[in-house]
Motif scaffolding. Structure first.
Motif, PDB file in Angstrom:
ATOM      1  N   GLN A 163     -15.775   5.023   1.985  1.00 21.72           N
ATOM      2  CA  GLN A 163     -15.742   4.362   3.299  1.00 21.72           C
ATOM      3  C   GLN A 163     -14.528   4.798   4.110  1.00 21.72           C
ATOM      4  O   GLN A 163     -14.645   5.024   5.319  1.00 21.72           O
ATOM      5  CB  GLN A 163     -15.746   2.849   3.103  1.00 21.72           C
ATOM      6  CG  GLN A 163     -17.076   2.310   2.603  1.00 21.72           C
ATOM      7  CD  GLN A 163     -17.074   0.809   2.385  1.00 21.72           C
ATOM      8  OE1 GLN A 163     -16.031   0.231   2.037  1.00 21.72           O
ATOM      9  NE2 GLN A 163     -18.209   0.171   2.553  1.00 21.72           N
ATOM     10  N   ASN A 164     -13.368   4.924   3.474  1.00 23.33           N
ATOM     11  CA  ASN A 164     -12.169   5.309   4.224  1.00 23.33           C
ATOM     12  C   ASN A 164     -12.300   6.713   4.790  1.00 23.33           C
ATOM     13  O   ASN A 164     -11.970   6.956   5.968  1.00 23.33           O
ATOM     14  CB  ASN A 164     -10.933   5.201   3.334  1.00 23.33           C
ATOM     15  CG  ASN A 164     -10.449   3.765   3.171  1.00 23.33           C
ATOM     16  OD1 ASN A 164     -11.176   2.826   3.453  1.00 23.33           O
ATOM     17  ND2 ASN A 164      -9.222   3.599   2.714  1.00 23.33           N
ATOM     18  N   LYS A 165     -12.750   7.652   3.974  1.00 23.55           N
ATOM     19  CA  LYS A 165     -12.906   9.017   4.484  1.00 23.55           C
ATOM     20  C   LYS A 165     -13.952   9.061   5.600  1.00 23.55           C
ATOM     21  O   LYS A 165     -13.762   9.734   6.628  1.00 23.55           O
ATOM     22  CB  LYS A 165     -13.316   9.962   3.344  1.00 23.55           C
ATOM     23  CG  LYS A 165     -12.161  10.439   2.476  1.00 23.55           C
ATOM     24  CD  LYS A 165     -11.355  11.509   3.209  1.00 23.55           C
ATOM     25  CE  LYS A 165     -10.143  11.939   2.392  1.00 23.55           C
ATOM     26  NZ  LYS A 165     -10.474  12.820   1.281  1.00 23.55           N
ATOM     27  N   ASN A 166     -15.053   8.355   5.401  1.00 22.34           N
ATOM     28  CA  ASN A 166     -16.100   8.367   6.416  1.00 22.34           C
ATOM     29  C   ASN A 166     -15.623   7.718   7.705  1.00 22.34           C
ATOM     30  O   ASN A 166     -15.892   8.218   8.812  1.00 22.34           O
ATOM     31  CB  ASN A 166     -17.345   7.656   5.895  1.00 22.34           C
ATOM     32  CG  ASN A 166     -18.583   8.002   6.699  1.00 22.34           C
ATOM     33  OD1 ASN A 166     -18.815   9.166   7.006  1.00 22.34           O
ATOM     34  ND2 ASN A 166     -19.374   7.007   7.045  1.00 22.34           N
ATOM     35  N   LEU A 178       2.742   6.387  13.067  1.00 25.31           N
ATOM     36  CA  LEU A 178       2.885   6.475  11.606  1.00 25.31           C
ATOM     37  C   LEU A 178       1.515   6.295  10.936  1.00 25.31           C
ATOM     38  O   LEU A 178       0.472   6.300  11.602  1.00 25.31           O
ATOM     39  CB  LEU A 178       3.904   5.469  11.097  1.00 25.31           C
ATOM     40  CG  LEU A 178       5.320   5.569  11.692  1.00 25.31           C
ATOM     41  CD1 LEU A 178       6.262   4.594  10.991  1.00 25.31           C
ATOM     42  CD2 LEU A 178       5.858   6.992  11.626  1.00 25.31           C
ATOM     43  N   TYR A 179       1.519   6.163   9.624  1.00 27.86           N
ATOM     44  CA  TYR A 179       0.248   6.054   8.894  1.00 27.86           C
ATOM     45  C   TYR A 179      -0.396   4.694   9.143  1.00 27.86           C
ATOM     46  O   TYR A 179       0.290   3.674   9.274  1.00 27.86           O
ATOM     47  CB  TYR A 179       0.477   6.290   7.400  1.00 27.86           C
ATOM     48  CG  TYR A 179       0.812   7.734   7.082  1.00 27.86           C
ATOM     49  CD1 TYR A 179      -0.179   8.712   7.076  1.00 27.86           C
ATOM     50  CD2 TYR A 179       2.123   8.112   6.817  1.00 27.86           C
ATOM     51  CE1 TYR A 179       0.137  10.032   6.807  1.00 27.86           C
ATOM     52  CE2 TYR A 179       2.445   9.435   6.542  1.00 27.86           C
ATOM     53  CZ  TYR A 179       1.443  10.386   6.536  1.00 27.86           C
ATOM     54  OH  TYR A 179       1.748  11.697   6.280  1.00 27.86           O
ATOM     55  N   ASP A 180      -1.713   4.688   9.186  1.00 35.28           N
ATOM     56  CA  ASP A 180      -2.481   3.493   9.520  1.00 35.28           C
ATOM     57  C   ASP A 180      -2.564   2.585   8.290  1.00 35.28           C
ATOM     58  O   ASP A 180      -3.421   2.774   7.413  1.00 35.28           O
ATOM     59  CB  ASP A 180      -3.884   3.912   9.982  1.00 35.28           C
ATOM     60  CG  ASP A 180      -4.713   2.749  10.488  1.00 35.28           C
ATOM     61  OD1 ASP A 180      -4.402   1.592  10.147  1.00 35.28           O
ATOM     62  OD2 ASP A 180      -5.708   2.999  11.203  1.00 35.28           O
ATOM     63  N   SER A 227       0.816  -1.212   0.000  1.00 37.81           N
ATOM     64  CA  SER A 227       0.000   0.000   0.000  1.00 37.81           C
ATOM     65  C   SER A 227       0.853   1.267   0.000  1.00 37.81           C
ATOM     66  O   SER A 227       2.062   1.224   0.254  1.00 37.81           O
ATOM     67  CB  SER A 227      -0.904   0.012   1.234  1.00 37.81           C
ATOM     68  OG  SER A 227      -0.118   0.106   2.424  1.00 37.81           O
ATOM     69  N   ILE A 228       0.176   2.385  -0.249  1.00 39.19           N
ATOM     70  CA  ILE A 228       0.824   3.690  -0.163  1.00 39.19           C
ATOM     71  C   ILE A 228       1.262   3.974   1.272  1.00 39.19           C
ATOM     72  O   ILE A 228       2.354   4.500   1.512  1.00 39.19           O
ATOM     73  CB  ILE A 228      -0.132   4.792  -0.667  1.00 39.19           C
ATOM     74  CG1 ILE A 228      -0.381   4.629  -2.166  1.00 39.19           C
ATOM     75  CG2 ILE A 228       0.430   6.176  -0.365  1.00 39.19           C
ATOM     76  CD1 ILE A 228      -1.446   5.549  -2.708  1.00 39.19           C
ATOM     77  N   SER A 229       0.402   3.635   2.233  1.00 40.58           N
ATOM     78  CA  SER A 229       0.765   3.860   3.634  1.00 40.58           C
ATOM     79  C   SER A 229       2.039   3.115   4.002  1.00 40.58           C
ATOM     80  O   SER A 229       2.903   3.641   4.715  1.00 40.58           O
ATOM     81  CB  SER A 229      -0.379   3.414   4.560  1.00 40.58           C
ATOM     82  OG  SER A 229      -1.494   4.245   4.427  1.00 40.58           O
ATOM     83  N   PHE A 230       2.174   1.904   3.502  1.00 41.89           N
ATOM     84  CA  PHE A 230       3.380   1.119   3.766  1.00 41.89           C
ATOM     85  C   PHE A 230       4.608   1.830   3.200  1.00 41.89           C
ATOM     86  O   PHE A 230       5.647   1.935   3.864  1.00 41.89           O
ATOM     87  CB  PHE A 230       3.232  -0.274   3.154  1.00 41.89           C
ATOM     88  CG  PHE A 230       4.434  -1.157   3.343  1.00 41.89           C
ATOM     89  CD1 PHE A 230       4.596  -1.894   4.507  1.00 41.89           C
ATOM     90  CD2 PHE A 230       5.411  -1.255   2.354  1.00 41.89           C
ATOM     91  CE1 PHE A 230       5.709  -2.712   4.679  1.00 41.89           C
ATOM     92  CE2 PHE A 230       6.529  -2.070   2.526  1.00 41.89           C
ATOM     93  CZ  PHE A 230       6.673  -2.801   3.691  1.00 41.89           C
ATOM     94  N   PHE A 269      -6.254   2.382   6.420  1.00 43.07           N
ATOM     95  CA  PHE A 269      -6.195   3.417   5.385  1.00 43.07           C
ATOM     96  C   PHE A 269      -4.980   3.191   4.480  1.00 43.07           C
ATOM     97  O   PHE A 269      -4.223   4.106   4.194  1.00 43.07           O
ATOM     98  CB  PHE A 269      -6.130   4.804   6.036  1.00 43.07           C
ATOM     99  CG  PHE A 269      -7.269   5.070   6.981  1.00 43.07           C
ATOM    100  CD1 PHE A 269      -8.535   5.354   6.504  1.00 43.07           C
ATOM    101  CD2 PHE A 269      -7.081   5.010   8.356  1.00 43.07           C
ATOM    102  CE1 PHE A 269      -9.591   5.583   7.377  1.00 43.07           C
ATOM    103  CE2 PHE A 269      -8.123   5.239   9.237  1.00 43.07           C
ATOM    104  CZ  PHE A 269      -9.392   5.525   8.737  1.00 43.07           C
ATOM    105  N   GLY A 270      -4.849   1.949   4.018  1.00 43.08           N
ATOM    106  CA  GLY A 270      -3.661   1.583   3.270  1.00 43.08           C
ATOM    107  C   GLY A 270      -3.461   2.358   1.998  1.00 43.08           C
ATOM    108  O   GLY A 270      -2.356   2.834   1.714  1.00 43.08           O
ATOM    109  N   ASN A 271      -4.528   2.533   1.205  1.00 41.44           N
ATOM    110  CA  ASN A 271      -4.382   3.155  -0.105  1.00 41.44           C
ATOM    111  C   ASN A 271      -5.248   4.383  -0.317  1.00 41.44           C
ATOM    112  O   ASN A 271      -5.322   4.899  -1.425  1.00 41.44           O
ATOM    113  CB  ASN A 271      -4.677   2.135  -1.208  1.00 41.44           C
ATOM    114  CG  ASN A 271      -3.509   1.200  -1.429  1.00 41.44           C
ATOM    115  OD1 ASN A 271      -2.378   1.632  -1.631  1.00 41.44           O
ATOM    116  ND2 ASN A 271      -3.783  -0.101  -1.369  1.00 41.44           N
ATOM    117  N   PHE A 272      -5.884   4.852   0.742  1.00 37.61           N
ATOM    118  CA  PHE A 272      -6.644   6.100   0.626  1.00 37.61           C
ATOM    119  C   PHE A 272      -7.026   6.590   2.018  1.00 37.61           C
ATOM    120  O   PHE A 272      -7.419   5.802   2.868  1.00 37.61           O
ATOM    121  CB  PHE A 272      -7.915   5.915  -0.210  1.00 37.61           C
ATOM    122  CG  PHE A 272      -8.576   7.215  -0.566  1.00 37.61           C
ATOM    123  CD1 PHE A 272      -8.061   8.015  -1.575  1.00 37.61           C
ATOM    124  CD2 PHE A 272      -9.695   7.656   0.122  1.00 37.61           C
ATOM    125  CE1 PHE A 272      -8.649   9.222  -1.898  1.00 37.61           C
ATOM    126  CE2 PHE A 272     -10.303   8.855  -0.192  1.00 37.61           C
ATOM    127  CZ  PHE A 272      -9.774   9.650  -1.202  1.00 37.61           C
TER     128      PHE A 272
END
Length: 551
Positions: free
Chosen positions: A529-532, A476-478, A377-380, A482-485
């Motif tokens: 769903q991710n934003k919500n 760090l990022y979740d 993912s982007i987060s990774f 929220f791996g890719n958005f």
């Protein structure tokens, strides 16, 4: 297509009063009385009241009402709300259609709020359905809405997928998604919302003092304790008015590669007129206070490690298959006015030669490093870059965007002089795929940003610069949720709950719009769903903060 203005309040009349209203209307239509008093449908209280504003006698209005007459569910009444200058269109339509269930609405219903409140007061119906001319209900639409509401007593509002038909007659099915408590005003319900009138009455009716945000205010109030639910089925067609085609807006939205309502697509909400923004801001903040999710506690200084950082700034660039753009992104950083930085490019398994492009820069400049991995993912990828970073501050840069020459100098300068700042954000401007300016789009400033208002916005802007210590404190990022958005949005929300989120009032970032933007190509349901989920998680944390403080 005609749409409703928004506004609302109400109480219910008894059966005898409703019968009197119905008798007055039948007399009026039979010519036995010239009274201007309105009707409200037939005497037997119908389960649905359908509210249709009309202004012309055109074929689209007739088709809208014929579709209503063809419903397999027969227990409905229709109020025609006359919006014509001559004030006789509704009566003519009702007469021409020859159905006692279709009547002229009471006068003075100039907004949706007034329509809905009058429906509560006078219709005796259980459900109200405002629809614009051009919406053609499937024959079983009311039946299916009724079945859903009957089997879901906590549901205050129901909506459905639909088929959008353009002026040429071409139709496209439009998917709607479950609301799931979404607190922002841009949620896509489609053109038909079926309201449970007892639920509206329980929250005091629609606010009629609101010009723009009455519908949004009601959605928030209903969602306080009830649900807003979608029927995952196409239940109507929405036909465009062939005489009212937007010309310039469609072109601009397409050029931005940003789906969404309005002539600027998904960017439209950041350019609301002042009166609209004021009302939306007000009703949103009232909701936060009702739910005890409004925060106003003081922020604290950022705690930095005692050991000095080797450099002040690390620019982290996650990249995947961006050989076309990555060189430009690197050039703009390297050619800037600031020199005390490093660049960490994290390649996430590119197959198009991106790594080869970056390696040419690595050979020429020791400030550029390349990390190659094939994470999920982007987060990774971001987290890999942050862990490898030697800088005090982590500066975001997407591989297809670019900095201005003074970007790092100004952003690092702000961070160094603001000890409570857990995140600094500049303004940004948009460019096309070839770096060309988009002069019709003003710079995006997110001027209405506050630690509370961020919960209804889709983002905080760019460029974003965090202290590395803050990102580490937040874990760090979740990557799991929220791996890719939405990973950056989630981090902004968390940071603002403890530290200052500062605005640097200068355009320091250029955001490239092109057909292969990752936010264009990602799954739309995942994005929603991710934003919500990020918003709802933040509201839960904020309630806990207030509860701990005894509020």
């Amino acid at each position: 297509m005609t749409f409703f203005a928004t506004n609302p309040h109400g109480l219910r009349l008894n059966r005898e009063s409703l019968c009197c209203i119905a008798r007055l209307f039948r007399l009026q239509r039979s010519g036995k009385s010239q009274s201007s008093k309105p009707s409200g449908g037939n005497c037997a209280m119908s389960k649905f009241v359908v509210l249709v504003p009309v202004s012309t006698l055109d074929s689209l209005a007739r088709k809208t009402l014929e579709a209503l007459k063809n419903q397999t569910f027969k227990d409905w009444a229709c109020w025609l709300v006359d919006e014509s200058s001559a004030k006789n269109v509704a009566g003519q339509l009702a007469e021409a259609l020859g159905d006692d269930r279709i009547a002229v609405a009471p006068e003075g219903l100039t907004t949706l709020a007034k329509m809905m409140n009058r429906a509560i007061k006078d219709s005796g119906a259980e459900y109200a359905v405002p629809i614009p001319v051009g919406v053609l209900l499937n024959a079983d639409a009311l039946q299916k809405f009724d079945a859903h509401l009957e089997s879901n007593p906590k549901c205050a509002l129901v909506y459905s997928c639909y088929r959008e038909v353009d002026a040429s007659g071409k139709g496209t099915d439009v998917k709607v998604y479950q609301h799931e408590g979404a607190p922002h005003e841009r949620f896509e319900f489609g053109f038909v919302k079926v309201y449970r009138l007892s639920a509206i009455q329980s929250v005091g009716g629609f606010r009629e003092d609101l010009v723009h945000a009455a519908e949004y205010d009601m959605e928030l109030k209903l969602a306080d304790a009830m649900t807003l639910e979608a029927v995952d089925e196409v239940l109507y067609e929405a036909h465009a008015d062939p005489t009212a085609v937007e010309e310039s807006g469609e072109k601009k939205s397409g050029a931005l590669h940003s789906p969404g309502k309005g002539k600027l697509g998904g960017f439209s909400y950041v350019f609301y007129p002042a009166d609209l923004e004021k009302e939306i801001t007000s009703v949103f903040e009232e909701m936060l206070r009702r739910r005890n999710a409004w925060i106003e506690h003081p922020t604290v200084p950022v705690k930095y490690p005692e050991k000095p950082y080797p450099v002040l700034a690390t620019v982290v660039i996650p990249v995947f298959n961006r050989a076309t753009f990555i060189g430009n992104a690197l050039d703009r950083v390297l050619d800037g006015t600031y020199t005390e930085f490093e660049i960490v490019v994290v390649d996430n398994g590119s197959k198009d030669g991106t790594q080869d492009v970056v390696m040419e820069y690595v050979k020429k400049d020791p400030r550029v490093r390349l990390l190659c991995q094939t994470g999920p993912s982007i987060s990774f990828a971001l987290n890999c870059g942050i862990r490898a970073a030697r800088g005090k501050y982590i500066c975001q840069l997407d591989s297809d965007d670019e900095y201005k020459p003074e970007t790092l100098e100004k952003m690092v300068g702000h961070m160094e002089s603001h000890p409570n700042c857990g995140l600094a954000i500049s303004y940004y401007e948009l460019m096309d795929a070839d770096r060309g300016e988009l002069p019709e789009i003003p710079p995006v400033t997110h001027g209405g940003y506050t630690r509370n208002q961020i919960l209804r916005r889709d983002g905080a802007g760019a460029l974003r610069v965090f202290p590395k210590a803050v990102l580490e404190e937040m874990g760090l990022y979740d990557e799991e949720n929220f791996g890719n958005f939405g990973e950056d949005y989630d981090m902004v929300l968390k940071t603002g709950e403890k530290y200052d989120v500062d605005r640097v009032h200068t355009v320091l970032y250029r955001y490239r719009r092109h057909s292969d933007n990752t936010d264009v190509t990602r799954d739309p349901l995942m994005k929603i769903q991710n934003k919500n989920n990020a918003r709802l998680n933040a509201m839960a944390r904020r309630k806990a903060i207030n509860a701990k403080a005894g509020k």
